[in-house]
Design a protein around this motif. Sequence first.
Motif, PDB file in Angstrom:
ATOM      1  N   LEU A   1       1.849  -9.261   5.407  1.00  0.00           N
ATOM      2  CA  LEU A   1       3.137  -9.689   5.630  1.00  0.00           C
ATOM      3  C   LEU A   1       3.873 -10.390   4.503  1.00  0.00           C
ATOM      4  O   LEU A   1       4.660  -9.742   4.446  1.00  0.00           O
ATOM      5  N   PHE A   2       3.654 -11.378   4.506  1.00  0.00           N
ATOM      6  CA  PHE A   2       3.983 -12.543   3.316  1.00  0.00           C
ATOM      7  C   PHE A   2       3.989 -11.905   1.949  1.00  0.00           C
ATOM      8  O   PHE A   2       4.766 -12.124   1.359  1.00  0.00           O
ATOM      9  N   LEU A   3       2.791 -11.077   1.741  1.00  0.00           N
ATOM     10  CA  LEU A   3       2.955  -9.994  -0.010  1.00  0.00           C
ATOM     11  C   LEU A   3       3.636  -9.223   0.568  1.00  0.00           C
ATOM     12  O   LEU A   3       4.900  -8.863  -0.727  1.00  0.00           O
ATOM     13  N   LEU A   4       4.420  -8.566   1.851  1.00  0.00           N
ATOM     14  CA  LEU A   4       4.771  -7.862   1.358  1.00  0.00           C
ATOM     15  C   LEU A   4       6.974  -8.191   1.122  1.00  0.00           C
ATOM     16  O   LEU A   4       7.570  -8.021   0.890  1.00  0.00           O
ATOM     17  N   ALA A   5       6.923  -9.323   1.923  1.00  0.00           N
ATOM     18  CA  ALA A   5       7.729 -10.423   1.696  1.00  0.00           C
ATOM     19  C   ALA A   5       8.372 -11.101   0.387  1.00  0.00           C
ATOM     20  O   ALA A   5       9.260 -10.234  -0.020  1.00  0.00           O
ATOM     21  N   VAL A   6       6.979 -11.272  -0.660  1.00  0.00           N
ATOM     22  CA  VAL A   6       7.336 -11.474  -1.574  1.00  0.00           C
ATOM     23  C   VAL A   6       7.547 -10.146  -2.603  1.00  0.00           C
ATOM     24  O   VAL A   6       8.196 -10.879  -3.492  1.00  0.00           O
ATOM     25  N   THR A   7       7.309  -9.131  -2.392  1.00  0.00           N
ATOM     26  CA  THR A   7       7.572  -7.783  -3.084  1.00  0.00           C
ATOM     27  C   THR A   7       8.632  -7.916  -3.069  1.00  0.00           C
ATOM     28  O   THR A   7       9.181  -6.808  -4.100  1.00  0.00           O
ATOM     29  N   ALA A   8       8.995  -7.634  -1.785  1.00  0.00           N
ATOM     30  CA  ALA A   8      10.356  -6.671  -1.455  1.00  0.00           C
ATOM     31  C   ALA A   8      11.122  -7.685  -2.233  1.00  0.00           C
ATOM     32  O   ALA A   8      12.812  -7.469  -2.419  1.00  0.00           O
ATOM     33  N   VAL A   9      11.788  -9.465  -2.184  1.00  0.00           N
ATOM     34  CA  VAL A   9      12.436 -10.230  -2.460  1.00  0.00           C
ATOM     35  C   VAL A   9      12.197 -10.515  -4.290  1.00  0.00           C
ATOM     36  O   VAL A   9      13.443  -9.855  -4.890  1.00  0.00           O
TER      37      VAL A   9
ATOM     38  N   PRO B   1       2.469  -0.487  -5.317  1.00  0.00           N
ATOM     39  CA  PRO B   1       1.148   0.112  -4.665  1.00  0.00           C
ATOM     40  C   PRO B   1       0.126  -0.279  -4.699  1.00  0.00           C
ATOM     41  O   PRO B   1      -0.584  -0.086  -3.491  1.00  0.00           O
ATOM     42  N   LEU B   2      -0.117  -1.963  -4.354  1.00  0.00           N
ATOM     43  CA  LEU B   2      -0.836  -3.048  -4.421  1.00  0.00           C
ATOM     44  C   LEU B   2      -0.565  -3.640  -2.720  1.00  0.00           C
ATOM     45  O   LEU B   2      -1.443  -2.949  -2.021  1.00  0.00           O
ATOM     46  N   VAL B   3       0.098  -4.069  -2.425  1.00  0.00           N
ATOM     47  CA  VAL B   3       0.664  -4.268  -0.798  1.00  0.00           C
ATOM     48  C   VAL B   3       0.315  -3.365  -0.061  1.00  0.00           C
ATOM     49  O   VAL B   3      -0.848  -2.690   1.046  1.00  0.00           O
ATOM     50  N   LEU B   4       0.892  -1.787  -0.547  1.00  0.00           N
ATOM     51  CA  LEU B   4       1.031  -0.494   0.406  1.00  0.00           C
ATOM     52  C   LEU B   4      -0.780   0.231   0.287  1.00  0.00           C
ATOM     53  O   LEU B   4      -0.947   0.208   1.465  1.00  0.00           O
ATOM     54  N   ARG B   5      -1.322  -0.223  -0.549  1.00  0.00           N
ATOM     55  CA  ARG B   5      -2.660  -0.706  -0.674  1.00  0.00           C
ATOM     56  C   ARG B   5      -3.981  -1.263   0.550  1.00  0.00           C
ATOM     57  O   ARG B   5      -4.209  -0.749   1.618  1.00  0.00           O
ATOM     58  N   ALA B   6      -3.124  -2.277   0.265  1.00  0.00           N
ATOM     59  CA  ALA B   6      -3.413  -3.583   1.635  1.00  0.00           C
ATOM     60  C   ALA B   6      -3.626  -2.495   2.842  1.00  0.00           C
ATOM     61  O   ALA B   6      -4.428  -3.133   3.312  1.00  0.00           O
ATOM     62  N   LEU B   7      -2.064  -2.715   2.787  1.00  0.00           N
ATOM     63  CA  LEU B   7      -1.808  -2.497   4.418  1.00  0.00           C
ATOM     64  C   LEU B   7      -2.495  -1.274   4.775  1.00  0.00           C
ATOM     65  O   LEU B   7      -2.971  -0.986   6.190  1.00  0.00           O
ATOM     66  N   HIS B   8      -2.487   0.042   4.292  1.00  0.00           N
ATOM     67  CA  HIS B   8      -3.272   0.982   4.315  1.00  0.00           C
ATOM     68  C   HIS B   8      -4.566   0.711   4.748  1.00  0.00           C
ATOM     69  O   HIS B   8      -6.061   0.758   5.825  1.00  0.00           O
ATOM     70  N   ALA B   9      -5.288  -0.606   4.266  1.00  0.00           N
ATOM     71  CA  ALA B   9      -6.582  -0.890   4.135  1.00  0.00           C
ATOM     72  C   ALA B   9      -6.520  -1.699   5.670  1.00  0.00           C
ATOM     73  O   ALA B   9      -7.560  -1.497   6.526  1.00  0.00           O
ATOM     74  N   LEU B  10      -6.067  -2.668   6.120  1.00  0.00           N
ATOM     75  CA  LEU B  10      -6.212  -3.459   6.913  1.00  0.00           C
ATOM     76  C   LEU B  10      -5.955  -2.181   8.117  1.00  0.00           C
ATOM     77  O   LEU B  10      -6.697  -2.650   9.271  1.00  0.00           O
ATOM     78  N   ALA B  11      -5.122  -1.378   8.222  1.00  0.00           N
ATOM     79  CA  ALA B  11      -4.870  -0.349   9.048  1.00  0.00           C
ATOM     80  C   ALA B  11      -5.605   0.502   9.525  1.00  0.00           C
ATOM     81  O   ALA B  11      -6.809   0.251  10.833  1.00  0.00           O
ATOM     82  N   GLY B  12      -6.800   0.846   8.370  1.00  0.00           N
ATOM     83  CA  GLY B  12      -7.999   1.481   8.985  1.00  0.00           C
ATOM     84  C   GLY B  12      -9.038   0.979   9.752  1.00  0.00           C
ATOM     85  O   GLY B  12      -9.921   0.621  10.225  1.00  0.00           O
TER      86      GLY B  12
ATOM     87  N   LEU C   1       3.636  -0.318   9.479  1.00  0.00           N
ATOM     88  CA  LEU C   1       4.524  -0.932   9.599  1.00  0.00           C
ATOM     89  C   LEU C   1       4.811  -2.353  10.420  1.00  0.00           C
ATOM     90  O   LEU C   1       5.457  -3.377  10.716  1.00  0.00           O
ATOM     91  N   ARG C   2       5.404  -0.999  11.547  1.00  0.00           N
ATOM     92  CA  ARG C   2       6.144  -1.510  12.007  1.00  0.00           C
ATOM     93  C   ARG C   2       4.298  -1.975  13.048  1.00  0.00           C
ATOM     94  O   ARG C   2       4.817  -3.290  14.466  1.00  0.00           O
ATOM     95  N   TRP C   3       3.334  -1.302  13.018  1.00  0.00           N
ATOM     96  CA  TRP C   3       2.341  -2.576  14.177  1.00  0.00           C
ATOM     97  C   TRP C   3       1.708  -4.194  12.826  1.00  0.00           C
ATOM     98  O   TRP C   3       1.438  -4.856  13.962  1.00  0.00           O
ATOM     99  N   LEU C   4       2.570  -3.688  11.780  1.00  0.00           N
ATOM    100  CA  LEU C   4       1.699  -4.992  10.740  1.00  0.00           C
ATOM    101  C   LEU C   4       2.864  -5.975  12.022  1.00  0.00           C
ATOM    102  O   LEU C   4       2.299  -6.736  11.907  1.00  0.00           O
ATOM    103  N   GLY C   5       3.816  -5.948  11.759  1.00  0.00           N
ATOM    104  CA  GLY C   5       5.387  -6.745  12.333  1.00  0.00           C
ATOM    105  C   GLY C   5       4.487  -7.521  13.746  1.00  0.00           C
ATOM    106  O   GLY C   5       4.276  -8.826  14.194  1.00  0.00           O
TER     107      GLY C   5
END
Length: 470
Positions: free
Chosen positions: A94-102, A114-125, A161-165
């Motif tokens: 979530l912190f990486l997503l915030a930094v990427t958004a800024v 793309p790197l942050v999205l891969r991390a999100l999908h891997a964590l969800a798996g 993303l909703r689950w991540l928050g």
Amino acid sequence: MAGRMATQQDTAAAAGTGAPAGAKTGTPAETETAAETGTRTPAETGAGTAADGLNDTAVHNAVHTAVRTLRASGAALAQLAGGLGTAAMALGVLFLLAVTAVASLVGVGLLLAPLVLRALHALAGRERARLARRGPEVIAPEPPPTRLRLALVDATTRRELRWLGRHATSGLLLGLLGVLLPVMAVRDTAFPLYWRLMPRNATATSLGFGSAHSWPDALAVTLLGVGWIAILLGLAPGMARLQAGPGRRLLAAGPDTDLSLRVAELTATRAAALDAHATELRRIERALHDGTQNRLVSVTVLLGAARRQMARDPSRADEILERAQSAAEQALAELRSVSRSILPPVLDDRGLAGALSGLAANCAVPCRIDVDVPERCAASVEATTYFVVAEALTNIAKHSAAASATVTVRARGGRLRLTVTDDGRGGADEDGGSGLTGIRRRVAAHDGTLRLASPPGGPTTLEVDLPCGS
């Protein structure tokens, strides 16, 4: 006459005490004798036995309820602790997503997306796998995209993303409570054991306030620890369900997801299981028909010949009986071999590590065994692992010309991972009749995976991944 009237009056008085009709209250003589000797009448003995039976039942039910509550609380605390790990990683993503958004405001974040999205999908798996170990399987949807433009309109990515928050906030808090509450309970409950060793005016409770100056104060802290234990026993299972809820709702495949691939995979797995079962039955039938049955037929023929020779030449009959005994012993040995091939008893006697050590000791090629399995897996999984290693070592001894082999087994995260390597000439092929097809069928029957790397010149590496509890 007066004695008889007195006896009748005593009987009437006894009947007027409310004893039910037909009840065995005992004769007056028995009652007087029981009162004098201190023994109980038959009626009192029966009532006491019934009361003892009710007490035993109540105690058994209470113990069963207590054990069940403790087990449920322990499993819930383990689930909360496991969720704390993924919640901490979720906070990092979530912190990486915030930094990427800024950073996207100046264009740099577009490269990190793309790197942050891969991390999100891997964590969800990873979270799906954790939830599957503690309950029903969370069926994953189709792999979501990692390109930013496609991810913005992808329903699976939005659900993740909703689950991540939620998991990075409420899941993290619940995980911390699941770890800290047992520590606080032990600390406060055991406070009377060490309170005199603490500095003067030191904080007595785990909440950070209060100090103990006497034994009553120390016992009051113990009562607080008992309260923590009560909270754990009563609320820990609900906290675990609350932590896992967002993952089970948001990470599972939605109602509009096409599950045809998963259905096809399960259908193929079921077909592989049936094929493996049929192959195993044919192997057992051949072993019994070609080996044991022939031996038993020989025993029957030899016994008949010996019976006929008894009248003619007893010495010749003894020789025939010796041959029949030898054939019977061979038949018994073959039966033992067939029974061991169905489910090796060494797995029950020595466990997976001991069984694999026995295979390595009997292998013609020097073999090193490295097994790290903290808990026993399902019997079918251990049997499959045993047969896979046995077939692999047989292939190494026959075809590889290897000088050494290594078998490594690890159990982590509800999965059993097996690796068999050798330094032989390589070039192993499933179509070459080396038994690899049978190994793949056995593994597929458990919804596992098999990977083979055997380049010409070697080395050969066989990797098998199985679920521990299938």
